[in-house]
Design a protein around this motif. Structure first.
Motif, PDB file in Angstrom:
ATOM      1  N   ASP A  53      43.798 -25.824  41.959  1.00  0.00           N
ATOM      2  CA  ASP A  53      43.122 -25.639  40.676  1.00  0.00           C
ATOM      3  C   ASP A  53      43.531 -24.342  39.994  1.00  0.00           C
ATOM      4  OD1 ASP A  53      41.835 -27.989  41.162  1.00  0.00           O
ATOM      5  OD2 ASP A  53      39.884 -27.101  41.628  1.00  0.00           O
ATOM      6  N   SER A  62      41.481 -19.020  44.478  1.00  0.00           N
ATOM      7  CA  SER A  62      40.232 -19.680  44.150  1.00  0.00           C
ATOM      8  C   SER A  62      39.991 -19.619  42.643  1.00  0.00           C
ATOM      9  CB  SER A  62      39.066 -19.019  44.879  1.00  0.00           C
ATOM     10  OG  SER A  62      38.857 -17.704  44.372  1.00  0.00           O
ATOM     11  N   ALA A 373      40.873 -30.633  34.244  1.00  0.00           N
ATOM     12  CA  ALA A 373      40.661 -32.074  34.099  1.00  0.00           C
ATOM     13  C   ALA A 373      41.306 -32.565  32.808  1.00  0.00           C
ATOM     14  CB  ALA A 373      39.166 -32.385  34.108  1.00  0.00           C
ATOM     15  N   GLU A 378      40.086 -37.822  33.113  1.00  0.00           N
ATOM     16  CA  GLU A 378      39.266 -37.189  34.154  1.00  0.00           C
ATOM     17  C   GLU A 378      38.007 -36.519  33.597  1.00  0.00           C
ATOM     18  OE1 GLU A 378      42.853 -36.092  37.263  1.00  0.00           O
ATOM     19  OE2 GLU A 378      42.394 -34.699  35.637  1.00  0.00           O
ATOM     20  N   CYS A 379      37.893 -36.466  32.298  1.00  0.00           N
ATOM     21  CA  CYS A 379      36.674 -35.926  31.684  1.00  0.00           C
ATOM     22  C   CYS A 379      36.497 -36.543  30.303  1.00  0.00           C
ATOM     23  CB  CYS A 379      36.725 -34.391  31.590  1.00  0.00           C
ATOM     24  SG  CYS A 379      37.988 -33.737  30.476  1.00  0.00           S
ATOM     25  N   GLN A 395      35.436 -40.776  30.739  1.00  0.00           N
ATOM     26  CA  GLN A 395      35.895 -40.322  32.040  1.00  0.00           C
ATOM     27  C   GLN A 395      36.138 -41.558  32.889  1.00  0.00           C
ATOM     28  OE1 GLN A 395      33.112 -38.137  34.513  1.00  0.00           O
ATOM     29  NE2 GLN A 395      34.757 -37.250  35.744  1.00  0.00           N
ATOM     30  N   LYS A 398      37.096 -39.883  38.690  1.00  0.00           N
ATOM     31  CA  LYS A 398      36.339 -38.708  39.118  1.00  0.00           C
ATOM     32  C   LYS A 398      37.290 -37.636  39.643  1.00  0.00           C
ATOM     33  CE  LYS A 398      32.026 -41.081  40.264  1.00  0.00           C
ATOM     34  NZ  LYS A 398      31.022 -41.364  41.332  1.00  0.00           N
ATOM     35  N   THR A 399      36.973 -36.394  39.353  1.00  0.00           N
ATOM     36  CA  THR A 399      37.797 -35.282  39.811  1.00  0.00           C
ATOM     37  C   THR A 399      36.915 -34.074  40.058  1.00  0.00           C
ATOM     38  OG1 THR A 399      39.678 -33.847  39.268  1.00  0.00           O
ATOM     39  CG2 THR A 399      38.248 -34.499  37.450  1.00  0.00           C
ATOM     40  N   SER A 400      37.387 -33.221  40.937  1.00  0.00           N
ATOM     41  CA  SER A 400      36.679 -31.961  41.182  1.00  0.00           C
ATOM     42  C   SER A 400      37.187 -30.854  40.282  1.00  0.00           C
ATOM     43  CB  SER A 400      36.840 -31.542  42.645  1.00  0.00           C
ATOM     44  OG  SER A 400      38.225 -31.348  42.955  1.00  0.00           O
ATOM     45  N   ARG A 401      38.238 -31.154  39.540  1.00  0.00           N
ATOM     46  CA  ARG A 401      38.803 -30.119  38.674  1.00  0.00           C
ATOM     47  C   ARG A 401      37.836 -29.786  37.544  1.00  0.00           C
ATOM     48  NH1 ARG A 401      43.946 -29.298  40.142  1.00  0.00           N
ATOM     49  NH2 ARG A 401      45.283 -31.036  40.771  1.00  0.00           N
ATOM     50  N   PRO A 402      37.722 -28.520  37.185  1.00  0.00           N
ATOM     51  CA  PRO A 402      36.873 -28.140  36.054  1.00  0.00           C
ATOM     52  C   PRO A 402      37.563 -28.459  34.735  1.00  0.00           C
ATOM     53  CG  PRO A 402      37.974 -26.212  36.923  1.00  0.00           C
ATOM     54  CD  PRO A 402      38.344 -27.353  37.836  1.00  0.00           C
TER      55      PRO A 402
END
Length: 413
Positions: A53, A62, A373, A378-379, A395, A398-402
């Motif tokens: 990310d 991070s 995202a 993804e969003c 969307q 699904k993604t964990s990316r902001p």
């Protein structure tokens, strides 16, 4: 995802048409398939590339470390530049402008690869335009000028012009084209005027003169017969639409040509209806222009300052700021524009401390690079179609990316 899912009436961000009738199937592995077929949609509807990310100086970091590093980088900048806002959703653009305001940054919300003088023309002359739905339903004469939507906006002909059924049309459409060489679109038209790009101003002036009933000396206009034929068809139409591609308005003389054409279209409206429509690249450059106008009262480009935003339509362009060395840091929102930007601009961008946001590897270095995202995949959010119509995004994966907006808001906290 354990099984496939089907989404209907999906908005596609593959070009500025933002077609809102797609069906997207997401299989168990997360692969997307789109219908109806369109190369732009097939390319866009894929999840963002793999990778961390955040990268700091090329090393994985991070998200918190990346935000802290971007804050430190920009805290020491006296004249940062924001560019590439057309790749963001409206919410992302608003967040970017809030950040630019806090930093006292320059913002060029236009596409650096396609200079667009529309903001100046709207201020000085005004421009009569319309929605794509009006073109589809009412335009009985369409002129494509340096525009090849069959290639750049693959479903434009099908949905909004030559192949679309017009609700209020009683006969066939008249189709015309002006371009440097035959194109996929011009081959579909009845009248084609082959003219060098350098002749655009001459043609626009000739059309304006004809629209005002002036006589033109054939010796002073080498393309007069073709221009007269085009004017005759546009002026006799009930509703004429002039569709322009980036090559038309992106030259050194772009503002003068656009202003002349805007005057001509205004004169056509004395006896019939006529409009101009710009086929901008996608996805959301028109939204960026509107977002900056909402925020500052000015079209792009601007500089935020302590006593309020300042506007300079030529001096604050990204290319000029970079060439003059007036920028000491960059916040870059990556997308297709970066691949098409002039090589000299990319060379100058590489030399500056940069914070970048994108969903794929842009191929241009950044001290702090966030992988975000992808809008419409993804969003969610919203973007504006090339005719200013806002449309909601879905969307699909699904993604964990902001999102870009989320990172910016955290950086401002």
């Amino acid at each position: 995802m354990s099984e496939s899912a089907i989404f209907n009436d999906v908005v596609c961000c593959g070009c500025s048409c933002l077609c809102d009738d797609l069906q997207v199937t997401v299989d168990a592995a997360g692969k997307l398939q789109t219908a109806p077929g369109c190369p732009q949609a097939a390319s866009y509807f894929q999840p963002s590339g793999a990778g961390p990310d955040c990268l700091i100086d090329g090393s994985e970091a991070s998200l918190e470390a990346g935000i802290a590093a971007s804050q430190a980088l920009l805290a020491s900048a006296k004249a940062p530049l924001f560019l590439g806002l057309g790749e963001l959703t409206i919410d992302g653009q608003r967040a970017a402008l809030d950040w630019a305001d806090r930093l006292g940054a320059y913002v060029d919300a236009g596409n650096p690869a396609e200079p667009d003088p529309t903001g100046m023309i709207l201020q000085s002359t005004g421009m009569i335009t319309a929605t794509l739905g009006e073109i589809r339903d009412r335009a009985d004469a369409i002129l494509f000028w340096n525009a090849d939507p069959a290639v750049t906006h693959p479903r434009f002909l099908e949905r909004f012009s030559l192949d679309a059924e017009g609700r209020f049309l009683t006969g066939p459409r008249t189709s015309l084209a002006i371009d440097e060489a035959p194109t996929a679109t011009s081959q579909r038209t009845e009248t084609f005027c082959q003219a060098p790009h350098s002749a655009n101003l001459e043609i626009a002036h000739a059309l304006l003169a004809l629209g005002r009933g002036k006589k033109i000396d054939a010796a002073r206009c080498s393309l007069l017969p073709q221009v007269e034929a085009i004017h005759a068809k546009l002026s006799s139409a009930n509703y004429a639409a002039i569709v322009l591609g980036p090559k038309f308005y992106g030259s050194v003389d772009g503002a003068a040509i656009m202003e002349t054409l805007a005057d001509y279209v205004r004169d056509l409206n004395r006896t019939n209806r006529a409009i101009v429509s710009l086929l901008r690249s996608g996805p959301n450059w028109i939204g960026a222009a509107e977002a900056i106008a909402w925020r500052t009262g000015y079209p792009s480009p601007v500089r935020f300052a302590v006593d309020g935003p300042a506007y300079d339509p030529t001096g604050y362009r990204a290319a000029k700021l970079l060439a003059r060395g007036q920028v000491d840091a960059v916040v870059r929102f990556d997308g297709d524009w970066l691949q098409k930007a002039p090589p000299e601009m990319k060379t100058l961008l590489e030399k500056l401390p940069t914070v970048s946001f994108g969903w794929n590897d842009a191929g241009l270095p950044a001290q702090v690079a966030f992988r975000v995202a992808k809008p419409g995949v993804e969003c969610g959010g919203s973007m504006h179609r090339l005719d200013d119509v806002p449309l909601p995004l879905s969307q699909l994966v699904k993604t964990s990316r902001p999102t870009t907006e989320e990172i910016i808001r955290q950086a401002m906290a």
